[in-house]
Write an enzyme that holds these catalytic residues in place. Structure first.
Site, mmCIF file in Angstrom:
data_model
loop_
_atom_site.group_PDB
_atom_site.id
_atom_site.type_symbol
_atom_site.label_atom_id
_atom_site.label_comp_id
_atom_site.label_asym_id
_atom_site.label_seq_id
_atom_site.Cartn_x
_atom_site.Cartn_y
_atom_site.Cartn_z
ATOM 1 C CD GLU A 199 5.385 -13.949 20.974
ATOM 2 O OE1 GLU A 199 6.078 -13.335 20.141
ATOM 3 O OE2 GLU A 199 5.388 -15.187 21.076
ATOM 4 C CD GLU B 35 7.386 -14.600 16.056
ATOM 5 O OE1 GLU B 35 7.002 -14.510 17.233
ATOM 6 O OE2 GLU B 35 8.007 -13.686 15.478
ATOM 7 C CG HIS C 188 18.382 -13.554 19.633
ATOM 8 N ND1 HIS C 188 17.658 -13.028 20.678
ATOM 9 C CD2 HIS C 188 17.670 -13.249 18.516
ATOM 10 C CE1 HIS C 188 16.572 -12.441 20.229
ATOM 11 N NE2 HIS C 188 16.559 -12.547 18.915
ATOM 12 C CG HIS C 189 22.514 -12.612 14.452
ATOM 13 N ND1 HIS C 189 23.009 -13.132 13.274
ATOM 14 C CD2 HIS C 189 23.458 -12.876 15.393
ATOM 15 C CE1 HIS C 189 24.194 -13.669 13.497
ATOM 16 N NE2 HIS C 189 24.477 -13.539 14.767
ATOM 17 C CD GLU C 190 15.331 -8.192 17.362
ATOM 18 O OE1 GLU C 190 15.121 -7.459 16.365
ATOM 19 O OE2 GLU C 190 14.686 -9.231 17.576
ATOM 20 C CG HIS D 126 11.232 -15.254 15.884
ATOM 21 N ND1 HIS D 126 10.457 -15.346 17.026
ATOM 22 C CD2 HIS D 126 11.668 -16.505 15.633
ATOM 23 C CE1 HIS D 126 10.445 -16.598 17.453
ATOM 24 N NE2 HIS D 126 11.183 -17.312 16.624
ATOM 25 C CD GLU D 127 10.070 -10.449 15.427
ATOM 26 O OE1 GLU D 127 9.546 -10.923 16.451
ATOM 27 O OE2 GLU D 127 11.286 -10.527 15.195
#
Length: 318
Positions: free
Chosen positions: A113, A107, A18-20, A88-89
């Site tokens: 959510e 996403e 996971h690369h946030e 995501h985003e």
């Protein structure tokens, strides 16, 4: 990391990263080669990337040209390392996964959510197959069994769905990378229903849309890749309805074990979301199926090619 890899391998589990980025995009790009090489060295072939918050550098935005160039750069760079990306985003995709099939999901819409704190309405998931999903697979994060959120007020204190509808989303929301998005203890309370999540495939040889009205309901049948097994999922909006269809997509002359996970008679997405019933029997391509969907409810159906032992043990579907 080596200990974690060994533990996962012992459990038959494959890890991903996971690369946030927290929106710090230039910083992410500086570390991208090193991060992807780390994945290759440690056997991780998929990454979930995220872009939560305002984009840095300031003045750039999630859907601007500068960020669109970055998303493409990240996918191309990942392809060099044979890494799959679930972003995501990121911006809504428009078929890019056909050029870069390592873009395994996005996403890029209001996911699960938002069904509680974001206030997504029951019809939201009946619209997405006709809007967002036209552009490519969506990581909707389905599989929520505990829908009550006591720490939030009023309309935002529950997910607007029944348990059976959550199972159906594995069919109506196409993604070759799926999640079981709830806590393990939530699944432990409903292991008979969790069996569908264990059984359902994530990619398909064939998809047939049996009935649909955008914003109201949708029912999808999909054939699991490389098998003769089929899975069907149906969902509805805030109105209850009955879904009726024939299994004429099955191979003629063969028998299948049908397991139907449907809303219970007293199911309701507000008052009784975890009421469900499971029915099992033998079916053929001529069998007519019927399922009652509660308000914001659904049903999920597995159709597994029957063995001689199944044929001997089970009764024909009525």
């Amino acid at each position: 990391v080596k200990m974690l890899n060994a533990y996962a391998a012992d459990k038959g589990v494959k890890l991903m990263m996971h690369h946030e980025t927290s929106g710090s995009v230039r910083n992410y790009e500086r570390h991208m080669d090193k991060a992807y090489q780390f994945m290759v060295d440690n056997g991780y072939n998929a990454v979930k990337s995220g872009y939560v918050g305002d984009i840095i550098p300031r003045g750039e935005h999630h859907y601007g040209q500068w960020m669109n160039n970055h998303y493409l750069y990240a996918i191309q760079k990942a392809a060099d390392y044979k890494v799959c990306v679930n972003a995501h985003e990121a911006v809504r995709p428009t078929g890019l996964c056909r050029t870069y099939p390592n873009l395994i999901g996005n996403e890029s819409a209001r996911g699960t959510e938002y069904e509680a704190f974001g206030g997504s309405k029951p019809f939201h998931t009946t619209l997405l197959p006709f809007t967002r999903l036209i552009g490519g697979p969506m990581d909707y994060t389905p599989g929520i069994f505990d829908t009550q959120l006591s720490f939030l007020p009023g309309e935002h204190s529950f997910v607007h769905t029944t348990l059976a509808k959550q199972l159906a989303l594995y069919l109506t929301m196409y993604s070759p990378l799926q999640m079981a998005a709830d806590l393990p203890e939530s699944y432990e309370r409903y292991m008979d229903a969790f069996q569908f999540i264990k059984d359902v495939a994530v990619d398909w040889d064939d998809s047939q849309y049996l009935e649909a009205e955008p914003g109201d309901y949708i029912t999808v049948a999909r054939k699991a890749k490389g098998t003769n097994n089929w899975f069907v999922g149906g969902i509805t909006d805030e109105n209850p309805r009955r879904s009726t269809f024939t299994l004429n997509f099955l191979d003629p002359g063969k028998q299948y074990v049908a397991t139907l996970y449907a809303d219970g008679k007293d199911a309701d997405y507000e008052k009784n979301p975890t009421s469900y019933q499971i029915t099992k029997g033998l079916v053929t391509a001529k069998t007519k199926m019927s399922a009652q969907l509660a308000r914001s409810g659904g049903f999920a159906l597995s159709l597994i090619e029957a063995t001689p032992a199944d044929i001997k043990a089970l009764k024909k579907w009525k």
